[in-house]
Design a protein around this motif. Structure first.
Motif, PDB file in Angstrom:
ATOM      1  N   ALA A 113     -14.915  41.486  46.401  1.00 24.13           N
ATOM      2  CA  ALA A 113     -15.659  41.525  47.663  1.00 24.13           C
ATOM      3  C   ALA A 113     -17.153  41.716  47.415  1.00 24.13           C
ATOM      4  O   ALA A 113     -17.986  41.081  48.071  1.00 24.13           O
ATOM      5  CB  ALA A 113     -15.114  42.646  48.547  1.00 24.13           C
ATOM      6  N   GLU A 114     -17.492  42.579  46.480  1.00 22.59           N
ATOM      7  CA  GLU A 114     -18.904  42.807  46.177  1.00 22.59           C
ATOM      8  C   GLU A 114     -19.565  41.550  45.620  1.00 22.59           C
ATOM      9  O   GLU A 114     -20.708  41.256  45.946  1.00 22.59           O
ATOM     10  CB  GLU A 114     -19.054  43.981  45.219  1.00 22.59           C
ATOM     11  CG  GLU A 114     -18.783  45.320  45.895  1.00 22.59           C
ATOM     12  CD  GLU A 114     -18.817  46.506  44.957  1.00 22.59           C
ATOM     13  OE1 GLU A 114     -18.623  46.330  43.726  1.00 22.59           O
ATOM     14  OE2 GLU A 114     -19.010  47.636  45.461  1.00 22.59           O
ATOM     15  N   LYS A 115     -18.846  40.804  44.794  1.00 23.87           N
ATOM     16  CA  LYS A 115     -19.389  39.546  44.264  1.00 23.87           C
ATOM     17  C   LYS A 115     -19.687  38.560  45.386  1.00 23.87           C
ATOM     18  O   LYS A 115     -20.609  37.760  45.296  1.00 23.87           O
ATOM     19  CB  LYS A 115     -18.414  38.909  43.268  1.00 23.87           C
ATOM     20  CG  LYS A 115     -18.401  39.568  41.919  1.00 23.87           C
ATOM     21  CD  LYS A 115     -17.442  38.858  40.979  1.00 23.87           C
ATOM     22  CE  LYS A 115     -17.352  39.584  39.660  1.00 23.87           C
ATOM     23  NZ  LYS A 115     -16.358  38.977  38.774  1.00 23.87           N
ATOM     24  N   LEU A 116     -18.885  38.626  46.449  1.00 26.98           N
ATOM     25  CA  LEU A 116     -19.068  37.747  47.602  1.00 26.98           C
ATOM     26  C   LEU A 116     -20.001  38.363  48.652  1.00 26.98           C
ATOM     27  O   LEU A 116     -20.145  37.818  49.741  1.00 26.98           O
ATOM     28  CB  LEU A 116     -17.704  37.427  48.228  1.00 26.98           C
ATOM     29  CG  LEU A 116     -16.761  36.630  47.336  1.00 26.98           C
ATOM     30  CD1 LEU A 116     -15.355  36.636  47.908  1.00 26.98           C
ATOM     31  CD2 LEU A 116     -17.267  35.202  47.171  1.00 26.98           C
ATOM     32  N   GLU A 117     -20.589  39.499  48.306  1.00 24.80           N
ATOM     33  CA  GLU A 117     -21.527  40.218  49.177  1.00 24.80           C
ATOM     34  C   GLU A 117     -20.901  40.653  50.497  1.00 24.80           C
ATOM     35  O   GLU A 117     -21.547  40.650  51.547  1.00 24.80           O
ATOM     36  CB  GLU A 117     -22.806  39.402  49.388  1.00 24.80           C
ATOM     37  CG  GLU A 117     -23.534  39.127  48.089  1.00 24.80           C
ATOM     38  CD  GLU A 117     -24.823  38.350  48.266  1.00 24.80           C
ATOM     39  OE1 GLU A 117     -25.161  37.949  49.388  1.00 24.80           O
ATOM     40  OE2 GLU A 117     -25.500  38.146  47.242  1.00 24.80           O
ATOM     41  N   ARG A 118     -19.643  41.038  50.424  1.00 25.43           N
ATOM     42  CA  ARG A 118     -18.974  41.618  51.580  1.00 25.43           C
ATOM     43  C   ARG A 118     -19.315  43.111  51.616  1.00 25.43           C
ATOM     44  O   ARG A 118     -19.537  43.729  50.575  1.00 25.43           O
ATOM     45  CB  ARG A 118     -17.456  41.465  51.498  1.00 25.43           C
ATOM     46  CG  ARG A 118     -16.941  40.052  51.320  1.00 25.43           C
ATOM     47  CD  ARG A 118     -17.202  39.186  52.549  1.00 25.43           C
ATOM     48  NE  ARG A 118     -16.414  37.977  52.507  1.00 25.43           N
ATOM     49  CZ  ARG A 118     -16.876  36.795  52.124  1.00 25.43           C
ATOM     50  NH1 ARG A 118     -18.133  36.667  51.748  1.00 25.43           N
ATOM     51  NH2 ARG A 118     -16.098  35.728  52.132  1.00 25.43           N
ATOM     52  N   ASP A 119     -19.320  43.684  52.805  1.00 25.77           N
ATOM     53  CA  ASP A 119     -19.528  45.121  52.917  1.00 25.77           C
ATOM     54  C   ASP A 119     -18.289  45.843  52.423  1.00 25.77           C
ATOM     55  O   ASP A 119     -17.162  45.440  52.717  1.00 25.77           O
ATOM     56  CB  ASP A 119     -19.797  45.518  54.372  1.00 25.77           C
ATOM     57  CG  ASP A 119     -21.149  45.028  54.869  1.00 25.77           C
ATOM     58  OD1 ASP A 119     -22.094  44.949  54.051  1.00 25.77           O
ATOM     59  OD2 ASP A 119     -21.256  44.716  56.067  1.00 25.77           O
ATOM     60  N   VAL A 120     -18.503  46.924  51.669  1.00 29.22           N
ATOM     61  CA  VAL A 120     -17.404  47.757  51.175  1.00 29.22           C
ATOM     62  C   VAL A 120     -17.670  49.182  51.638  1.00 29.22           C
ATOM     63  O   VAL A 120     -18.736  49.737  51.394  1.00 29.22           O
ATOM     64  CB  VAL A 120     -17.304  47.708  49.636  1.00 29.22           C
ATOM     65  CG1 VAL A 120     -16.241  48.679  49.136  1.00 29.22           C
ATOM     66  CG2 VAL A 120     -17.010  46.293  49.159  1.00 29.22           C
ATOM     67  N   TYR A 121     -16.690  49.745  52.344  1.00 30.34           N
ATOM     68  CA  TYR A 121     -16.786  51.106  52.841  1.00 30.34           C
ATOM     69  C   TYR A 121     -15.730  51.952  52.141  1.00 30.34           C
ATOM     70  O   TYR A 121     -14.600  51.505  51.953  1.00 30.34           O
ATOM     71  CB  TYR A 121     -16.546  51.148  54.353  1.00 30.34           C
ATOM     72  CG  TYR A 121     -17.480  50.246  55.129  1.00 30.34           C
ATOM     73  CD1 TYR A 121     -18.784  50.633  55.391  1.00 30.34           C
ATOM     74  CD2 TYR A 121     -17.048  48.992  55.581  1.00 30.34           C
ATOM     75  CE1 TYR A 121     -19.645  49.801  56.101  1.00 30.34           C
ATOM     76  CE2 TYR A 121     -17.898  48.161  56.291  1.00 30.34           C
ATOM     77  CZ  TYR A 121     -19.197  48.568  56.550  1.00 30.34           C
ATOM     78  OH  TYR A 121     -20.040  47.743  57.239  1.00 30.34           O
ATOM     79  N   VAL A 122     -16.107  53.166  51.765  1.00 32.66           N
ATOM     80  CA  VAL A 122     -15.166  54.066  51.102  1.00 32.66           C
ATOM     81  C   VAL A 122     -14.948  55.267  52.001  1.00 32.66           C
ATOM     82  O   VAL A 122     -15.895  55.951  52.394  1.00 32.66           O
ATOM     83  CB  VAL A 122     -15.703  54.515  49.728  1.00 32.66           C
ATOM     84  CG1 VAL A 122     -14.727  55.486  49.070  1.00 32.66           C
ATOM     85  CG2 VAL A 122     -15.949  53.306  48.826  1.00 32.66           C
ATOM     86  N   TRP A 123     -13.682  55.500  52.355  1.00 33.64           N
ATOM     87  CA  TRP A 123     -13.291  56.635  53.179  1.00 33.64           C
ATOM     88  C   TRP A 123     -12.628  57.655  52.276  1.00 33.64           C
ATOM     89  O   TRP A 123     -11.594  57.373  51.666  1.00 33.64           O
ATOM     90  CB  TRP A 123     -12.319  56.181  54.269  1.00 33.64           C
ATOM     91  CG  TRP A 123     -11.954  57.234  55.258  1.00 33.64           C
ATOM     92  CD1 TRP A 123     -10.750  57.870  55.364  1.00 33.64           C
ATOM     93  CD2 TRP A 123     -12.776  57.775  56.292  1.00 33.64           C
ATOM     94  NE1 TRP A 123     -10.781  58.752  56.410  1.00 33.64           N
ATOM     95  CE2 TRP A 123     -12.016  58.726  56.994  1.00 33.64           C
ATOM     96  CE3 TRP A 123     -14.095  57.549  56.694  1.00 33.64           C
ATOM     97  CZ2 TRP A 123     -12.516  59.448  58.070  1.00 33.64           C
ATOM     98  CZ3 TRP A 123     -14.590  58.263  57.769  1.00 33.64           C
ATOM     99  CH2 TRP A 123     -13.803  59.196  58.443  1.00 33.64           C
ATOM    100  N   PRO A 124     -13.225  58.849  52.140  1.00 31.42           N
ATOM    101  CA  PRO A 124     -12.663  59.836  51.213  1.00 31.42           C
ATOM    102  C   PRO A 124     -11.352  60.421  51.713  1.00 31.42           C
ATOM    103  O   PRO A 124     -11.127  60.527  52.916  1.00 31.42           O
ATOM    104  CB  PRO A 124     -13.751  60.903  51.143  1.00 31.42           C
ATOM    105  CG  PRO A 124     -14.505  60.769  52.409  1.00 31.42           C
ATOM    106  CD  PRO A 124     -14.416  59.323  52.815  1.00 31.42           C
ATOM    107  N   VAL A 125     -10.527  60.792  50.781  1.00 28.80           N
ATOM    108  CA  VAL A 125      -9.285  61.470  51.095  1.00 28.80           C
ATOM    109  C   VAL A 125      -9.579  62.957  51.100  1.00 28.80           C
ATOM    110  O   VAL A 125     -10.190  63.478  50.165  1.00 28.80           O
ATOM    111  CB  VAL A 125      -8.194  61.151  50.050  1.00 28.80           C
ATOM    112  CG1 VAL A 125      -6.946  61.986  50.288  1.00 28.80           C
ATOM    113  CG2 VAL A 125      -7.870  59.685  50.072  1.00 28.80           C
TER     114      VAL A 125
END
Length: 133
Positions: A113-125
């Motif tokens: 996804a990052e290579k395709l410049e998509r947004d990546v969101y991380v939700w912590p546990v």
């Protein structure tokens, strides 16, 4: 927004809260359908009348480029099938929501996804009711 939800094993995450936090309006949930998080995302989609697109690896498809066939108990198989599926998920999504429990499959989706410049969101546990935001 087409959202890939990925992570390892936490089916108690509040996806509505995560989507709201990041300003994500999900029109479709894309999933590898393997982990507890991914299955919870599919259930969330069904419960919220959002399209669910669960994709399984194509282990028997030996026609894919970069497919190193391997011999296994049941014959030849596509050794990159899961990674190819992850690349397809990344291509078809608008963003990725990764529940912060690392796995090789999740890392593969995020990297694609990052290579395709998509947004990546991380939700912590979080283990208790303390939300870190």
């Amino acid at each position: 927004m087409k959202v890939v939800v990925t992570g390892k094993s936490n089916d108690s995450v509040d996806l509505t809260e995560a989507f709201e936090h990041f300003g994500i309006t999900a029109t479709a949930v894309l999933s590898a359908g393997e982990t507890d998080v991914e299955k919870a995302a599919e259930k969330w989609g069904a419960d919220n009348e959002v399209e669910v697109d669960s994709r399984q690896p194509k282990w028997n498809d030996l026609t894919v480029e970069k497919c190193p066939p391997r011999d296994g108990k049941y014959g030849q198989y596509n050794a990159r099938a899961a990674f190819n599926r992850n690349d397809e998920l990344a291509e078809d999504c608008d963003c990725v929501l990764m529940i912060d429990e690392d796995s090789r499959s999740s890392a593969s989706i995020v990297e694609a996804a990052e290579k395709l410049e998509r947004d990546v969101y991380v939700w912590p546990v979080v283990e208790d009711d303390d939300v870190p935001f």
